[in-house]
Design a protein around this motif. Structure first.
Motif, mmCIF file in Angstrom:
data_model
loop_
_atom_site.group_PDB
_atom_site.id
_atom_site.type_symbol
_atom_site.label_atom_id
_atom_site.label_comp_id
_atom_site.label_asym_id
_atom_site.label_seq_id
_atom_site.Cartn_x
_atom_site.Cartn_y
_atom_site.Cartn_z
ATOM 1 N N ILE A 56 3.089 6.369 2.805
ATOM 2 C CA ILE A 56 3.495 7.278 3.877
ATOM 3 C C ILE A 56 3.045 8.719 3.625
ATOM 4 O O ILE A 56 3.410 9.624 4.372
ATOM 5 C CB ILE A 56 5.013 7.239 4.135
ATOM 6 N N GLY A 57 2.277 8.923 2.577
ATOM 7 C CA GLY A 57 1.789 10.270 2.311
ATOM 8 C C GLY A 57 1.019 10.292 1.009
ATOM 9 O O GLY A 57 0.867 9.253 0.346
ATOM 10 N N ALA A 58 0.505 11.478 0.664
ATOM 11 C CA ALA A 58 -0.254 11.611 -0.573
ATOM 12 C C ALA A 58 0.023 12.976 -1.176
ATOM 13 O O ALA A 58 0.229 13.955 -0.454
ATOM 14 C CB ALA A 58 -1.744 11.480 -0.278
ATOM 15 N N GLU A 59 0.048 13.022 -2.499
ATOM 16 C CA GLU A 59 0.144 14.322 -3.165
ATOM 17 C C GLU A 59 -1.241 14.700 -3.672
ATOM 18 O O GLU A 59 -1.922 13.900 -4.313
ATOM 19 C CB GLU A 59 1.132 14.275 -4.346
ATOM 20 N N ARG A 100 -8.181 20.542 4.974
ATOM 21 C CA ARG A 100 -9.463 20.166 5.561
ATOM 22 C C ARG A 100 -9.687 18.652 5.443
ATOM 23 O O ARG A 100 -10.071 17.986 6.391
ATOM 24 C CB ARG A 100 -10.557 20.896 4.780
ATOM 25 N N GLN A 101 -9.403 18.113 4.250
ATOM 26 C CA GLN A 101 -9.581 16.684 4.011
ATOM 27 C C GLN A 101 -8.660 15.869 4.921
ATOM 28 O O GLN A 101 -9.065 14.873 5.512
ATOM 29 C CB GLN A 101 -9.282 16.364 2.540
ATOM 30 N N ASN A 102 -7.423 16.338 5.041
ATOM 31 C CA ASN A 102 -6.458 15.605 5.850
ATOM 32 C C ASN A 102 -6.891 15.568 7.311
ATOM 33 O O ASN A 102 -6.844 14.527 7.973
ATOM 34 C CB ASN A 102 -5.075 16.232 5.691
ATOM 35 N N ARG A 103 -7.353 16.702 7.779
ATOM 36 C CA ARG A 103 -7.830 16.804 9.147
ATOM 37 C C ARG A 103 -9.059 15.896 9.361
ATOM 38 O O ARG A 103 -9.175 15.198 10.374
ATOM 39 C CB ARG A 103 -8.166 18.273 9.435
ATOM 40 N N MET A 113 -1.316 10.902 7.749
ATOM 41 C CA MET A 113 -0.891 10.650 6.370
ATOM 42 C C MET A 113 -0.643 12.010 5.739
ATOM 43 O O MET A 113 -1.547 12.609 5.170
ATOM 44 C CB MET A 113 -2.033 9.908 5.655
ATOM 45 N N PRO A 114 0.588 12.551 5.883
ATOM 46 C CA PRO A 114 0.849 13.917 5.420
ATOM 47 C C PRO A 114 0.431 14.145 3.966
ATOM 48 O O PRO A 114 0.557 13.244 3.141
ATOM 49 C CB PRO A 114 2.364 14.051 5.577
ATOM 50 N N VAL A 115 -0.068 15.335 3.693
ATOM 51 C CA VAL A 115 -0.502 15.678 2.339
ATOM 52 C C VAL A 115 0.454 16.706 1.739
ATOM 53 O O VAL A 115 0.882 17.647 2.410
ATOM 54 C CB VAL A 115 -1.968 16.199 2.323
ATOM 55 N N ALA A 116 0.821 16.491 0.486
ATOM 56 C CA ALA A 116 1.699 17.418 -0.229
ATOM 57 C C ALA A 116 0.878 18.253 -1.193
ATOM 58 O O ALA A 116 0.048 17.722 -1.939
ATOM 59 C CB ALA A 116 2.774 16.649 -0.987
#
Ligand code: C2E
Ligand code: MG
Ligand code: MG
Ligand code: MG
Length: 292
Positions: A56-59, A100-103, A113-116
């Protein structure tokens, strides 16, 4: 004689200090060159929701890759970067790169996939921090709901009123907030209640004690109960074994992160395993977690 000894001790002491200073200085120079040469990379470690087995996400975790292909751990260079002020340009690079990567992943058609992103004390206290965050969101076009900032418990405990104000402004921008390394500081229940945060991250030192130390297990379940009372999500970091995972699941922990599921991976590998191959990712989750 005592005097001579004293002097020797003194010399020993100063020599040690200067060796450390030289090492630090060399590290700082290397760090400056690393930034100039673009030797840094972001790795991504998945966060898994226990109830569904889904990523559900990535750090985002910073890696410093020397030309010799040796990789230096942030535990070594972040403190140097903080003392020298280099953490400001480094932190800006990390934030921009992560957004930038998330976008880019979203534009490629992958689900959100929200990034922390980890934020150190020096960055958080920098007077341009809020401005930077909003500029980077604007520049990259990333929706703020896809960004989470991780602040360590010790950061949130300094200058309480200013800190809470800053945290509110971040929340008002639509960004999520979590407290990293939770349990290593000394925040009280009443203080914690005042913090506008979404998630508590249980420090890996407690997670690693779960199976071997009854106190470790008790602390972990106390943190989980407390998070429930405060209506915050709770994630355990550094989960390495099935026993640790099973304990966390039974205690009602919401999410896990750790080598048990995956190490931090270079962006392309993260994409291949957890975005492109959703199916493979789910199969892995089912094998480890039982698919909820
Ligand atoms: P953190 O934010 O608490 O990150 C968790 C650390 O645990 C990471 O170490 C991660 O690689 C490691 N880890 C993950 N799963 C496991 C596991 O199952 N077992 C064990 N033993 N370790 C695991 P890493 O990447 O070396 O980072 C260390 C710390 O450096 C981070 O702790 C964070 O405080 C800081 N850091 C990393 N990247 C950045 C960054 O971009 N900016 C800032 N300001 N700090 C960063
Ligand atoms: Mg973190
Ligand atoms: Mg942590
Ligand atoms: Mg930590």
């Amino acid at each position: 004689q005592a005097k001579a000894e004293g002097r020797n001790n003194y010399q020993f002491f100063t020599r040690n200090i200067s060796e450390r200073a030289i090492k630090r200085f060399a590290m700082e120079g290397n760090l400056r060159r690393a930034i100039a040469r673009d030797e840094s990379a972001l790795y991504y470690q998945p966060k898994i929701e226990i109830a569904t087995g889904r990523v559900i996400g990535a750090e985002a975790l910073l890696r410093w890759q020397l030309q010799s292909s040796e990789i230096i751990s942030p535990a070594q260079f972040i403190p140097v970067a903080e003392e020298s002020g280099l953490i400001i340009p480094i932190g800006e690079w990390v934030l921009r790169q992560a957004c930038r990567q998330n976008r880019a992943w979203q534009e490629a058609g992958y689900p959100a996939m929200p990034v922390a992103v980890n934020v150190s004390a020096v960055q958080f206290r920098d007077k341009h921090f809020l401005e930077l965050v909003s500029r980077v969101l604007q520049e990259t076009g990333l929706d703020p709901s896809n960004l989470e900032l991780e602040l360590t418990e010790s950061v949130t405990m300094q200058e309480v009123d200013t800190t809470i104000g800053l945290m509110r402004s971040i929340k008002d921008m639509g960004i999520s907030l979590s407290i990293d390394d939770f349990g290593t500081g000394y925040s009280s229940f009443s203080y914690l209640r005042r913090l506008p945060i979404d998630t508590l991250k249980i420090d890996k030192s407690f997670v690693q004690d779960i199976a071997t130390d009854p106190d470790g297990a008790a602390i972990v379940s106390a943190i989980i109960s407390m998070a429930k009372i405060l209506k915050q999500k709770v994630i355990a970091e550094g989960v390495e074994t099935p026993a640790q995972y099973e304990f966390l699941r039974q205690q009602g922990c919401d999410q896990i992160q750790g080598y048990y599921f995956s190490e931090p991976l270079p962006a392309e590998e993260f994409e291949a395993r957890f975005l492109r191959e959703q199916v493979a990712g789910m199969a892995q989750a089912e094998r480890l977690i039982g698919g909820g």
